[in-house]
Structures are given as C-alpha cells and as structure tokens.
Design a protein around this motif. Sequence first.
Motif, mmCIF file in Angstrom:
data_model
loop_
_atom_site.group_PDB
_atom_site.id
_atom_site.type_symbol
_atom_site.label_atom_id
_atom_site.label_comp_id
_atom_site.label_asym_id
_atom_site.label_seq_id
_atom_site.Cartn_x
_atom_site.Cartn_y
_atom_site.Cartn_z
ATOM 1 N N GLU A 85 0.836 -1.197 0.000
ATOM 2 C CA GLU A 85 0.000 0.000 0.000
ATOM 3 C C GLU A 85 0.874 1.251 0.000
ATOM 4 O O GLU A 85 1.906 1.300 0.666
ATOM 5 C CB GLU A 85 -0.926 0.002 1.211
ATOM 6 N N GLU A 86 0.435 2.253 -0.735
ATOM 7 C CA GLU A 86 1.186 3.509 -0.850
ATOM 8 C C GLU A 86 0.573 4.555 0.070
ATOM 9 O O GLU A 86 -0.551 5.003 -0.165
ATOM 10 C CB GLU A 86 1.145 4.002 -2.296
ATOM 11 N N PRO A 87 1.279 4.964 1.131
ATOM 12 C CA PRO A 87 0.762 6.042 1.972
ATOM 13 C C PRO A 87 0.671 7.345 1.186
ATOM 14 O O PRO A 87 1.427 7.577 0.247
ATOM 15 C CB PRO A 87 1.800 6.147 3.096
ATOM 16 N N VAL A 88 -0.285 8.192 1.573
ATOM 17 C CA VAL A 88 -0.517 9.463 0.880
ATOM 18 C C VAL A 88 -0.430 10.594 1.900
ATOM 19 O O VAL A 88 -1.095 10.549 2.934
ATOM 20 C CB VAL A 88 -1.904 9.496 0.198
ATOM 21 N N ARG A 89 0.379 11.599 1.594
ATOM 22 C CA ARG A 89 0.492 12.769 2.462
ATOM 23 C C ARG A 89 -0.498 13.836 1.984
ATOM 24 O O ARG A 89 -0.552 14.155 0.792
ATOM 25 C CB ARG A 89 1.922 13.308 2.423
ATOM 26 N N LEU A 90 -1.300 14.366 2.914
ATOM 27 C CA LEU A 90 -2.349 15.336 2.590
ATOM 28 C C LEU A 90 -2.287 16.507 3.551
ATOM 29 O O LEU A 90 -1.909 16.351 4.717
ATOM 30 C CB LEU A 90 -3.736 14.693 2.718
ATOM 31 N N THR A 91 -2.679 17.674 3.063
ATOM 32 C CA THR A 91 -2.949 18.782 3.971
ATOM 33 C C THR A 91 -4.401 18.640 4.441
ATOM 34 O O THR A 91 -5.201 17.953 3.804
ATOM 35 C CB THR A 91 -2.769 20.129 3.264
ATOM 36 N N PRO A 92 -4.765 19.273 5.550
ATOM 37 C CA PRO A 92 -6.172 19.192 5.987
ATOM 38 C C PRO A 92 -7.152 19.653 4.923
ATOM 39 O O PRO A 92 -8.230 19.075 4.767
ATOM 40 C CB PRO A 92 -6.202 20.101 7.219
ATOM 41 N N GLU A 93 -6.775 20.698 4.145
ATOM 42 C CA GLU A 93 -7.702 21.170 3.118
ATOM 43 C C GLU A 93 -7.810 20.184 1.965
ATOM 44 O O GLU A 93 -8.882 20.041 1.359
ATOM 45 C CB GLU A 93 -7.321 22.558 2.618
ATOM 46 N N GLU A 94 -6.721 19.473 1.644
ATOM 47 C CA GLU A 94 -6.800 18.444 0.607
ATOM 48 C C GLU A 94 -7.697 17.294 1.055
ATOM 49 O O GLU A 94 -8.465 16.744 0.257
ATOM 50 C CB GLU A 94 -5.400 17.927 0.276
#
Length: 204
Positions: A85-94
């Motif tokens: 599985e590929e982790p995904v980095r997000l901002t709160p707004e994303e």
Amino acid sequence: MTDLAEAAGITVRTLRFYRERGLIPPPRREGRIAWYDERHLARLRTIAALLDRGHTLNGIADLTAAFESGRDVGEVLELGTPTEEEPVRLTPEELADHFAGEVTPENLAAALDLGYLATDGEDIVHVSRRLLDVSAALVREGVPLAAVLEAGGRVREHAEALAELFTELLGTYAAEGDLQRLRPLAKSVVEAELSLALDRRLQP
C-alpha cells in the motif's frame, strides 16, 4: 504578531481571537518576546482554506482537537511502511476536498481510530492510496463517509481473520521464508471468493 498576521492576510485582532480559541499553537516565548514560525503560518492558511470550504470556526476547533489527539504517523506505521500500500500525504484542506462536507470531527476521529489516518506535523498521512481513492469514490456515489468507515471497521475484522488463516496455513505447509512469495496466492483466493459471493448476492 503583526508580521504573522500580514503574511496570513488577516488582522492582528483576528490572530488574537484564533489564539484565544486554541486554533493555533501558542508561540515560543523568550522573556516577554513571543516568536511565531512557519508552523503557525501553515495553521492559519489551513484555517482560511477550511473556512473557504464551508467549515465553521467551531468545526475547525473540533477538527483541530481531533487531529491533535490522533496518533502520529510513527505510531501507526510502527511495524514499518506497508509493503504493497502507498501512503498518501495530505494537507487538511486536501482531505476536505476528497470528502467535501463529510470531514466532521466524528468521521475524523473514526478514521484516526481505524489507523487510516495519522498526523505528521501539520500534515495528514493516509496509510493507503487505494483505500483513500475507494472511500472518496463511495462518498461521491452517495454513501455517507460515516457508513464507509463503519464498513471499513467490519471489513478489518474479517481481513484480520483471513490473514491469520493464511499465515497459519502457509506457515504449516510452506518452507520457511516463502510466506511473502506466496502472499499473492492468498490474495487471489480471497478476491475470487468475494467475486463469487457478489455474484450470488447480485443475481436476480
């Protein structure tokens, strides 16, 4: 404080209000001098973005509290980065954009409890791009995010049982060190059985 307010495009009065509400972390103090840094500016930009997306200040405060009570990414991935599985980095707004109108404190807390989400400073990490994409697709199809997360918890229970079954089976009959190599076979059995089960359920 004035420089930070100008950089964020808000008034000093608004900045003080946010600080009093606990929406931004306190500054670092040296004597009577308060120091703000990029972390505070990032939080202010997040608040502005969430306000633009229709969140209220009370809602943002609740979301902030949920984030800060969640586990950090080191705890969630304490056994190492997922192998497939590929982790995904997000901002709160994303994250808010992925689940428009569905990122509530309750849903956020449920996702954090499941270990789908973890925090890394001002960022959020989703442990699986596939789960993120599928969850967002289900929400776009009209399934409430709360129901998606509840179903995810139930699937997790069955998945853990299936993983235990196959690791015991392969551990008994396969040579030592072959478990990772034979992993695709276990996944294929589960996918085929699920496909057949869906056929049985969906047949008129």
